[in-house]
Design a protein around this motif. Structure first.
Motif, PDB file in Angstrom:
ATOM      1  N   ALA A   1      15.924   2.909  11.429  1.00  0.00           N
ATOM      2  CA  ALA A   1      15.260   3.051  10.129  1.00  0.00           C
ATOM      3  C   ALA A   1      15.111   1.704   9.438  1.00  0.00           C
ATOM      4  CB  ALA A   1      16.047   4.013   9.246  1.00  0.00           C
ATOM      5  N   ALA A   2      16.166   0.890   9.485  1.00  0.00           N
ATOM      6  CA  ALA A   2      16.116  -0.410   8.820  1.00  0.00           C
ATOM      7  C   ALA A   2      15.053  -1.311   9.444  1.00  0.00           C
ATOM      8  CB  ALA A   2      17.486  -1.076   8.899  1.00  0.00           C
ATOM      9  N   VAL A   3      15.045  -1.380  10.775  1.00  0.00           N
ATOM     10  CA  VAL A   3      14.102  -2.260  11.466  1.00  0.00           C
ATOM     11  C   VAL A   3      12.670  -1.742  11.357  1.00  0.00           C
ATOM     12  CG1 VAL A   3      13.477  -3.231  13.708  1.00  0.00           C
ATOM     13  CG2 VAL A   3      15.881  -3.126  13.036  1.00  0.00           C
ATOM     14  N   ALA A   4      12.491  -0.446  11.581  1.00  0.00           N
ATOM     15  CA  ALA A   4      11.142   0.123  11.516  1.00  0.00           C
ATOM     16  C   ALA A   4      10.572   0.054  10.104  1.00  0.00           C
ATOM     17  CB  ALA A   4      11.164   1.575  12.006  1.00  0.00           C
ATOM     18  N   SER A   5      11.404   0.275   9.104  1.00  0.00           N
ATOM     19  CA  SER A   5      10.926   0.224   7.719  1.00  0.00           C
ATOM     20  C   SER A   5      10.420  -1.168   7.368  1.00  0.00           C
ATOM     21  CB  SER A   5      12.051   0.616   6.750  1.00  0.00           C
ATOM     22  OG  SER A   5      12.412   1.970   6.925  1.00  0.00           O
ATOM     23  N   GLY A   6      11.181  -2.183   7.775  1.00  0.00           N
ATOM     24  CA  GLY A   6      10.740  -3.550   7.510  1.00  0.00           C
ATOM     25  C   GLY A   6       9.418  -3.863   8.184  1.00  0.00           C
ATOM     26  N   ALA A   7       9.267  -3.386   9.416  1.00  0.00           N
ATOM     27  CA  ALA A   7       8.022  -3.625  10.148  1.00  0.00           C
ATOM     28  C   ALA A   7       6.844  -2.929   9.470  1.00  0.00           C
ATOM     29  CB  ALA A   7       8.165  -3.137  11.589  1.00  0.00           C
ATOM     30  N   VAL A   8       7.048  -1.686   9.053  1.00  0.00           N
ATOM     31  CA  VAL A   8       5.977  -0.926   8.394  1.00  0.00           C
ATOM     32  C   VAL A   8       5.583  -1.579   7.069  1.00  0.00           C
ATOM     33  CG1 VAL A   8       5.410   1.265   7.272  1.00  0.00           C
ATOM     34  CG2 VAL A   8       6.522   1.262   9.516  1.00  0.00           C
ATOM     35  N   ILE A   9       6.574  -1.910   6.243  1.00  0.00           N
ATOM     36  CA  ILE A   9       6.297  -2.543   4.951  1.00  0.00           C
ATOM     37  C   ILE A   9       5.569  -3.874   5.148  1.00  0.00           C
ATOM     38  CG2 ILE A   9       7.390  -3.709   2.980  1.00  0.00           C
ATOM     39  CD1 ILE A   9       7.320  -0.728   2.628  1.00  0.00           C
ATOM     40  N   GLY A  10       5.930  -4.583   6.232  1.00  0.00           N
ATOM     41  CA  GLY A  10       5.307  -5.871   6.503  1.00  0.00           C
ATOM     42  C   GLY A  10       3.917  -5.779   7.099  1.00  0.00           C
ATOM     43  N   GLY A  11       3.443  -4.562   7.376  1.00  0.00           N
ATOM     44  CA  GLY A  11       2.087  -4.389   7.879  1.00  0.00           C
ATOM     45  C   GLY A  11       1.945  -4.518   9.380  1.00  0.00           C
TER      46      GLY A  11
ATOM     47  N   VAL B   1       5.055   5.698   1.793  1.00  0.00           N
ATOM     48  CA  VAL B   1       5.245   7.093   2.212  1.00  0.00           C
ATOM     49  C   VAL B   1       5.787   7.147   3.638  1.00  0.00           C
ATOM     50  CG1 VAL B   1       4.043   9.246   2.753  1.00  0.00           C
ATOM     51  CG2 VAL B   1       3.496   8.008   0.654  1.00  0.00           C
ATOM     52  N   LYS B   2       5.287   6.275   4.512  1.00  0.00           N
ATOM     53  CA  LYS B   2       5.776   6.237   5.895  1.00  0.00           C
ATOM     54  C   LYS B   2       7.252   5.866   5.942  1.00  0.00           C
ATOM     55  CE  LYS B   2       5.555   6.239  10.392  1.00  0.00           C
ATOM     56  NZ  LYS B   2       5.464   7.530  11.125  1.00  0.00           N
TER      57      LYS B   2
ATOM     58  N   PRO C   1       0.825  -1.228   0.000  1.00  0.00           N
ATOM     59  CA  PRO C   1       0.000   0.000   0.000  1.00  0.00           C
ATOM     60  C   PRO C   1       0.851   1.266   0.000  1.00  0.00           C
ATOM     61  CG  PRO C   1      -0.862  -1.591   1.572  1.00  0.00           C
ATOM     62  CD  PRO C   1       0.453  -2.137   1.100  1.00  0.00           C
ATOM     63  N   ALA C   2       0.388   2.272  -0.740  1.00  0.00           N
ATOM     64  CA  ALA C   2       1.156   3.505  -0.913  1.00  0.00           C
ATOM     65  C   ALA C   2       1.439   4.199   0.414  1.00  0.00           C
ATOM     66  CB  ALA C   2       0.409   4.451  -1.852  1.00  0.00           C
TER      67      ALA C   2
END
Length: 224
Positions: free
Chosen positions: A117-127, A67-68, A62-63
């Motif tokens: 950033a690396a850990v949070a980004s993976g969590a966000v992308i993974g939903g 963006v997040k 999801p877009a």
């Protein structure tokens, strides 16, 4: 994130920053290619990191998540991230009376910012839920600090051949380190404490987070 990390190493090694000529056992970028090319290479890597994310993230994501992640990465390299941490690091070099709180602020905004950033980004992308993202961020912040404590220990206990970079550089430039503030044994205990707190933050994920638990142990026991 790895492109941003490499950019930060190239720029950190510059004569106007840490002024180092060895990285991963090889001449640093400005030594091999010149300071001008090193600066431009770092700039290009930073720009490409965002372009790569825009081009290569699967369209099924999801877009709003993308963006997040852009926001997370932007914060990681800006005034509340790498840039701010490096300014404080340079300002504290050779300065007496630097406290442990100040030292932690520096590393939360340098090493810690990238890991977060690396850990949070993976969590966000993974939903992940917001609560799960926060647990991941706590983990990342703790291992970020543990990584730097371990780095400070290695700087005064390992050789340049083992490290792949100049050994003893912190003492030579009179940098405030965890070893300088806590002593070698105290720094080792601090690294273990931080790693344990990082692992504790993973409790909500059960065995799914075992890889991250192993990573926390590796960070404080690595040899380079």
């Amino acid at each position: 994130t790895e492109m941003i990390h490499t950019m930060s190493l190239i720029h950190d090694d510059l004569p106007s920053m840490d002024n180092d000529d060895l990285r991963r056992g090889m001449p640093t970028s400005h030594v091999k290619y010149g300071e001008d090319i090193a600066i431009l290479a770092g700039d290009a890597l930073l720009s490409e990191s965002f372009a790569h994310m825009a081009k290569e993230t699967p369209k099924s994501i999801p877009a709003e998540r993308i963006v997040k992640v852009v926001q997370i990465l932007g914060d990681a390299v800006g005034p509340v991230g790498l840039a701010g941490g490096q300014v404080m690091d340079l300002d504290c070099e050779g300065k007496s009376g630097v406290t442990q709180d100040e030292l932690q602020w520096i590393h939360r905004h340098k090493t810690g910012a990238l890991l977060r950033a690396a850990v949070a980004s993976g969590a966000v992308i993974g939903g992940a839920t917001q609560e799960q993202v926060e647990s991941c961020i706590t983990y990342a912040e703790k291992i970020g600090l543990a990584f730097q404590v371990a780095d400070d220990i290695l700087d005064c206990t390992a050789s340049a051949e083992e490290l792949g970079k100049t050994a003893g550089k912190d003492e030579a430039t009179d940098k405030t380190t965890y070893v300088k503030l806590l002593g070698l044994d105290g720094a080792r205990q601090e690294a273990k404490r931080l790693a344990a707190e990082a692992v504790s933050a993973l409790e909500p994920f059960g065995e799914k987070a075992d890889v991250l638990r192993v990573l926390a142990g590796y960070i404080v026991n690595r040899g380079n």
